[in-house]
Write an enzyme that holds these catalytic residues in place. Structure first.
Site, mmCIF file in Angstrom:
data_model
loop_
_atom_site.group_PDB
_atom_site.id
_atom_site.type_symbol
_atom_site.label_atom_id
_atom_site.label_comp_id
_atom_site.label_asym_id
_atom_site.label_seq_id
_atom_site.Cartn_x
_atom_site.Cartn_y
_atom_site.Cartn_z
ATOM 1 N N CYS A 96 -19.384 20.017 -9.718
ATOM 2 C CA CYS A 96 -18.316 20.295 -10.283
ATOM 3 C C CYS A 96 -18.270 21.984 -10.910
ATOM 4 O O CYS A 96 -19.370 22.365 -11.193
ATOM 5 C CB CYS A 96 -18.161 19.431 -11.696
ATOM 6 N N ARG A 112 -24.176 27.157 -13.189
ATOM 7 C CA ARG A 112 -25.177 26.192 -13.017
ATOM 8 C C ARG A 112 -26.207 26.631 -12.006
ATOM 9 O O ARG A 112 -26.325 26.119 -11.045
ATOM 10 C CB ARG A 112 -24.712 24.708 -12.661
ATOM 11 N N PRO A 113 -26.996 27.705 -12.456
ATOM 12 C CA PRO A 113 -28.051 28.421 -11.505
ATOM 13 C C PRO A 113 -29.244 27.322 -11.211
ATOM 14 O O PRO A 113 -29.604 26.543 -12.043
ATOM 15 C CB PRO A 113 -28.413 29.598 -12.193
ATOM 16 N N VAL A 114 -29.602 27.530 -10.001
ATOM 17 C CA VAL A 114 -30.762 26.615 -9.760
ATOM 18 C C VAL A 114 -32.235 27.401 -9.874
ATOM 19 O O VAL A 114 -33.131 26.992 -9.708
ATOM 20 C CB VAL A 114 -30.674 26.292 -8.355
ATOM 21 N N ASP A 115 -32.176 28.597 -10.549
ATOM 22 C CA ASP A 115 -33.311 29.389 -10.921
ATOM 23 C C ASP A 115 -34.330 28.472 -11.754
ATOM 24 O O ASP A 115 -35.456 28.718 -11.438
ATOM 25 C CB ASP A 115 -33.152 30.706 -11.421
ATOM 26 N N LEU A 116 -34.033 27.734 -12.827
ATOM 27 C CA LEU A 116 -34.842 27.028 -13.367
ATOM 28 C C LEU A 116 -35.722 26.026 -12.504
ATOM 29 O O LEU A 116 -36.830 25.623 -12.635
ATOM 30 C CB LEU A 116 -33.962 25.914 -14.467
ATOM 31 N N ASP A 118 -20.983 15.381 -21.382
ATOM 32 C CA ASP A 118 -20.288 14.619 -20.195
ATOM 33 C C ASP A 118 -19.283 13.595 -20.835
ATOM 34 O O ASP A 118 -18.675 12.731 -20.406
ATOM 35 C CB ASP A 118 -21.378 13.784 -19.346
ATOM 36 N N ILE A 148 -22.299 23.544 -24.017
ATOM 37 C CA ILE A 148 -23.346 23.476 -23.109
ATOM 38 C C ILE A 148 -22.780 24.270 -21.813
ATOM 39 O O ILE A 148 -23.400 25.169 -21.097
ATOM 40 C CB ILE A 148 -23.540 21.969 -22.575
#
Length: 316
Positions: A12, A17-21, A202, A224
């Site tokens: 979405c 919403r980075p994927v680095d974490l 959500d 968020i």
């Protein structure tokens, strides 16, 4: 197999919403990460090693990935600033049944002792608390009564607290939650989204859809995701009175929304429009329902027997 290659994710469009974490967590466990041509390539030919994974911000998916990887890594792993959602506890319960050694799930620090292998298990997945919360709010929005089977109040404590402030009656039963919004006047309530156990982001769009038709003012603050008010322009098309300012949305309740053609922009926004249409006058047409189907399988078949007039059709 010691290596994996996956495409960078989508999802979405509700903000960054980075994927680095996720990637940093894998690196902490000894994986080598490379980004090539839109793909993530990870390798650990000698296996993963236990380590200290500290998340800079709370991440449910990041915690889940680290939890699974650490279960088969050699040595001890500590996950700090871990997510505390019920889904984390459910995953840990499943992994423990498979042979993993995990302590502290449900808190912000989880300790995992790696094992050599996991075994098969039969595990009952917990009920979807967001789907359950959506159905509860749909009953409130239509001023109806609804029994939501298998809904767990301990997973929905923040929502139940808001319902109390909204003057909504509910009954906690052994097989779920019975909600009754048919008797008394529903009152407005302010909402701040927070990581669990706070109010879920959500459910923000859904409670906003309800508040658009509750007399009085309510302030919704989204903490968020920075782009999670895309349902607001669509609700305005239906006659809602909402003012946006940064991460805040001021909702002034109107007597009743009116049906209109609207566009779903993301998963939770789409169901909020369905809810608004159910409670409003006339016919509402929601387009791009592929967003809806990602989180609400056959919603028309679930709500139809409860009295909802929902029809799925194709414009082809």
């Amino acid at each position: 197999h010691g290596r994996a290659r996956v495409s960078l994710p989508g999802g979405c469009a509700i903000g960054t919403r980075p994927v680095d974490l996720h990637l940093k967590a894998m690196e902490r466990l000894g994986a080598t990460i490379e980004l090539k041509d839109g793909y993530v390539e990870a390798s650990a030919p000698n296996g993963l090693q236990g380590g200290h994974v500290r998340f800079s911000t709370v991440s449910v998916g990041g915690t889940e990935n680290a939890l699974m990887a650490a279960s088969l890594a050699r040595g001890t792993t500590i996950i700090s600033n871990a997510a505390r959602e019920p889904e984390i506890v459910d995953l840990a319960s499943c992994l423990r049944a498979m042979g993993a050694v995990i302590h502290g799930d449900g808190t912000d620090q989880i300790t995992i002792e790696g094992v050599e292998q996991l075994g098969g298990v039969i595990h009952d997945v917990i009920a979807d608390r967001i789907e359950a919360g959506t159905f509860i709010l749909a009953a409130v929005g239509t001023r109806g009564q609804l029994m939501v089977e298998h809904a767990r109040p301990d997973h929905l404590s923040a929502l139940m607290d808001k319902l109390e402030h909204m003057n909504v009656r509910f009954d906690i039963r052994s097989d779920g939650i019975f909600v009754d919004a048919s008797q008394d006047m529903v009152k407005p309530v302010d909402v701040d989204t927070q990581p669990h156990p706070g109010f879920p982001t959500d459910l923000q769009a859904q409670i906003m859809a309800v508040l658009t038709q509750v007399e009085g003012d309510a302030l919704l603050t989204e903490n968020i995701f920075e782009n999670r008010f895309m349902h607001v322009p669509e609700l305005l098309r239906m006659g809602a009175d909402i003012t946006l300012k940064g991460s805040n949305a001021r909702v002034r309740g109107v007597k009743r929304l009116k049906g209109a053609p609207v566009m779903a922009t993301d998963l939770r926004a789409s169901v909020s429009l369905v809810m608004a249409g159910l409670a409003g006058r006339g016919t509402t047409i929601v387009r791009r329902v592929y967003h809806l189907d990602r989180g609400y399988e056959a919603i028309e078949k679930k709500l139809g027997p409860c009295g909802a007039l929902i029809e799925r059709f194709s414009e082809d």
